[in-house]
Motif scaffolding. Structure first.
Motif, PDB file in Angstrom:
ATOM      1  N   ALA A 142       0.836  -1.198   0.000  1.00 33.75           N
ATOM      2  CA  ALA A 142       0.000   0.000   0.000  1.00 33.75           C
ATOM      3  C   ALA A 142       0.874   1.252   0.000  1.00 33.75           C
ATOM      4  O   ALA A 142       0.594   2.214  -0.725  1.00 33.75           O
ATOM      5  CB  ALA A 142      -0.934   0.000   1.207  1.00 33.75           C
ATOM      6  N   THR A 143       1.941   1.245   0.773  1.00 32.62           N
ATOM      7  CA  THR A 143       2.849   2.392   0.819  1.00 32.62           C
ATOM      8  C   THR A 143       3.496   2.608  -0.539  1.00 32.62           C
ATOM      9  O   THR A 143       3.558   3.739  -1.040  1.00 32.62           O
ATOM     10  CB  THR A 143       3.935   2.174   1.898  1.00 32.62           C
ATOM     11  N   ALA A 191       1.452   9.221  -5.912  1.00 30.42           N
ATOM     12  CA  ALA A 191       1.883  10.594  -5.621  1.00 30.42           C
ATOM     13  C   ALA A 191       2.860  11.072  -6.691  1.00 30.42           C
ATOM     14  O   ALA A 191       2.779  12.227  -7.156  1.00 30.42           O
ATOM     15  CB  ALA A 191       2.521  10.667  -4.237  1.00 30.42           C
ATOM     16  N   HIS A 192       3.770  10.197  -7.108  1.00 34.18           N
ATOM     17  CA  HIS A 192       4.725  10.536  -8.154  1.00 34.18           C
ATOM     18  C   HIS A 192       4.009  10.810  -9.476  1.00 34.18           C
ATOM     19  O   HIS A 192       4.316  11.776 -10.185  1.00 34.18           O
ATOM     20  CB  HIS A 192       5.740   9.398  -8.316  1.00 34.18           C
ATOM     21  N   LEU A 193       3.020   9.983  -9.816  1.00 36.66           N
ATOM     22  CA  LEU A 193       2.279  10.180 -11.050  1.00 36.66           C
ATOM     23  C   LEU A 193       1.480  11.488 -11.012  1.00 36.66           C
ATOM     24  O   LEU A 193       1.434  12.225 -12.006  1.00 36.66           O
ATOM     25  CB  LEU A 193       1.327   8.996 -11.296  1.00 36.66           C
ATOM     26  N   TRP A 194       0.859  11.760  -9.865  1.00 36.34           N
ATOM     27  CA  TRP A 194       0.094  13.007  -9.725  1.00 36.34           C
ATOM     28  C   TRP A 194       1.016  14.224  -9.829  1.00 36.34           C
ATOM     29  O   TRP A 194       0.661  15.232 -10.445  1.00 36.34           O
ATOM     30  CB  TRP A 194      -0.659  13.058  -8.402  1.00 36.34           C
ATOM     31  N   ALA A 195       2.198  14.126  -9.245  1.00 35.41           N
ATOM     32  CA  ALA A 195       3.161  15.241  -9.312  1.00 35.41           C
ATOM     33  C   ALA A 195       3.585  15.477 -10.758  1.00 35.41           C
ATOM     34  O   ALA A 195       3.712  16.622 -11.190  1.00 35.41           O
ATOM     35  CB  ALA A 195       4.366  14.948  -8.442  1.00 35.41           C
TER      36      ALA A 195
END
Length: 64
Positions: free
Chosen positions: A48-49, A56-60
């Motif tokens: 999950a982590t 988060a990396h993809l969203w950034a």
């Protein structure tokens, strides 16, 4: 712990072969079950982590 009607006889046989009392065999089985459960939970948490970090990396990257 619940067992089918066959399991206690199988456990008695294992205990007899090992020269171990049933009580010790049951404690060992419970400890193994606890360790397996803990390892599965820790693995799921790590997955999950990792997934959250990837998202988060993809969203950034999408926001850039």
């Amino acid at each position: 712990m619940e067992f089918s009607h066959r399991e206690p006889e199988g456990l008695r046989q294992i205990a007899k072969e090992r020269g171990t009392p049933m009580k010790a065999l049951m404690r060992e089985a419970a400890a193994d079950g606890t360790a397996r459960h803990r390892a599965l939970r820790e693995g799921a948490e790590a997955q999950a982590t990792e997934r959250n970090e990837m998202m988060a990396h993809l969203w950034a990257g999408a926001a850039a």
